[in-house]
Design a protein around this motif. Structure first.
Motif, PDB file in Angstrom:
ATOM      1  N   VAL A  83      38.373 -12.360  36.234  1.00 17.67           N
ATOM      2  CA  VAL A  83      37.758 -11.003  35.984  1.00 17.67           C
ATOM      3  C   VAL A  83      38.058 -10.644  34.456  1.00 17.67           C
ATOM      4  N   ILE A  84      37.063 -10.366  33.634  1.00 16.23           N
ATOM      5  CA  ILE A  84      37.100 -10.103  32.222  1.00 16.23           C
ATOM      6  C   ILE A  84      36.948  -8.759  31.862  1.00 16.23           C
ATOM      7  N   GLY A  85      36.623  -7.908  33.064  1.00 17.08           N
ATOM      8  CA  GLY A  85      36.160  -6.541  33.005  1.00 17.08           C
ATOM      9  C   GLY A  85      35.593  -5.960  34.174  1.00 17.08           C
ATOM     10  N   ALA A  86      35.964  -4.522  34.448  1.00 18.14           N
ATOM     11  CA  ALA A  86      35.633  -3.730  35.580  1.00 18.14           C
ATOM     12  C   ALA A  86      35.403  -2.382  35.134  1.00 18.14           C
ATOM     13  N   ILE A  87      34.085  -2.014  35.618  1.00 18.87           N
ATOM     14  CA  ILE A  87      33.667  -0.684  34.948  1.00 18.87           C
ATOM     15  C   ILE A  87      33.440   0.140  36.174  1.00 18.87           C
TER      16      ILE A  87
ATOM     17  N   ALA B 154      28.110   6.931  38.318  1.00 18.63           N
ATOM     18  CA  ALA B 154      28.470   6.319  39.717  1.00 18.63           C
ATOM     19  C   ALA B 154      27.962   4.874  39.632  1.00 18.63           C
ATOM     20  N   ARG B 155      27.730   4.155  38.455  1.00 20.95           N
ATOM     21  CA  ARG B 155      27.635   2.927  38.350  1.00 20.95           C
ATOM     22  C   ARG B 155      28.887   2.110  38.339  1.00 20.95           C
ATOM     23  N   GLN B 156      29.084   0.999  39.057  1.00 24.09           N
ATOM     24  CA  GLN B 156      30.035   0.024  39.023  1.00 24.09           C
ATOM     25  C   GLN B 156      29.772  -1.097  38.639  1.00 24.09           C
ATOM     26  N   PHE B 157      30.537  -1.890  37.904  1.00 24.92           N
ATOM     27  CA  PHE B 157      30.227  -3.494  37.345  1.00 24.92           C
ATOM     28  C   PHE B 157      31.624  -4.085  37.504  1.00 24.92           C
ATOM     29  N   GLN B 158      31.543  -5.264  37.541  1.00 22.03           N
ATOM     30  CA  GLN B 158      32.769  -6.291  37.516  1.00 22.03           C
ATOM     31  C   GLN B 158      32.123  -7.639  36.913  1.00 22.03           C
ATOM     32  N   ILE B 159      32.893  -8.139  35.832  1.00 19.71           N
ATOM     33  CA  ILE B 159      32.169  -9.190  35.322  1.00 19.71           C
ATOM     34  C   ILE B 159      33.406 -10.259  35.455  1.00 19.71           C
ATOM     35  N   GLU B 160      32.897 -11.562  35.520  1.00 18.12           N
ATOM     36  CA  GLU B 160      33.914 -12.582  35.993  1.00 18.12           C
ATOM     37  C   GLU B 160      33.448 -13.722  34.905  1.00 18.12           C
ATOM     38  N   ALA B 161      34.518 -14.378  34.109  1.00 19.02           N
ATOM     39  CA  ALA B 161      33.912 -15.477  33.502  1.00 19.02           C
ATOM     40  C   ALA B 161      34.611 -16.867  34.017  1.00 19.02           C
ATOM     41  N   LEU B 162      33.988 -17.922  33.859  1.00 19.29           N
ATOM     42  CA  LEU B 162      34.576 -19.220  34.315  1.00 19.29           C
ATOM     43  C   LEU B 162      34.456 -20.216  33.187  1.00 19.29           C
ATOM     44  N   VAL B 163      35.338 -20.791  32.788  1.00 21.86           N
ATOM     45  CA  VAL B 163      35.098 -21.510  31.315  1.00 21.86           C
ATOM     46  C   VAL B 163      35.791 -22.848  31.956  1.00 21.86           C
TER      47      VAL B 163
END
Length: 181
Positions: free
Chosen positions: A158-162, A168-177
């Motif tokens: 997980v590189i970012g969570a907002i 009321a917006r939620q995001f989670q950003i995951e990276a796989l290299v």
């Protein structure tokens, strides 16, 4: 004579073949996979998936979305004669909305590092039309993440969570290299 031509051709092509063989080794290539989860999907395993290939130390770019016209100016040409009412000319600027991803993967001291720039945007049209000749401009809703981090190859990170309380917006950003060569 044929032997001489063959030897000359080999002498001319040999340096080019050596360069071509070096090109194939070249820099490491990585597959970079981003998973973006929104709202209730943050806790789920689903989400939107974006994959791109990136050579080490070179920027890779992924863009998907729309170009939205927004009125940026208007003018009415001079009257050409009595009783003539020319139309109003409207000028437009186009906004890129959607998902824009730029990333660079590099290796330093045996570690894999990633620079990522993610821009997620959409357009919201106003609820009520404005009085007058020009339609109201839309509102661009944008979430942007810029990150520089060390990342373990082959392990989803997980590189970012907002969690934005204003919208009321939620995001989670995951990276796989993953290194592919």
């Amino acid at each position: 004579m044929r032997l001489f031509v063959g030897v000359m051709a080999a002498a001319v092509l040999l340096p080019q073949l050596a360069v071509h063989a070096q090109d194939r080794k070249g820099p490491a290539t990585y597959r970079v996979e981003f998973t973006i989860r929104e709202g209730r999907d943050v806790a789920a395993k689903g989400g939107r998936h974006y994959t791109l290939m990136a050579d080490a130390d070179r920027k890779a770019v992924f863009k998907v979305g729309n170009r939205v016209p927004v009125a940026s100016g208007s003018f009415q040409p001079g009257v050409g004669g009595v009783g003539v009412n020319p139309l109003v000319n409207t000028q437009y600027t186009y906004l890129d909305v959607g998902v824009n991803i730029e990333c660079v993967v590099s290796e330093m001291n045996g570690r894999t590092a990633m620079h990522g720039d993610l821009d997620l945007s959409t357009v919201m049209q106003p609820d009520a039309p404005r009085s007058g000749a020009n339609p109201p401009n839309p509102t661009v809703v944008q979430t942007r993440l810029q990150v520089d981090t060390a990342i373990e190859p082959g392990k989803p990170t997980v590189i970012g969570a907002i969690d934005d309380p204003a919208t009321a917006r939620q995001f989670q950003i995951e990276a796989l290299v993953t290194r592919v060569n």
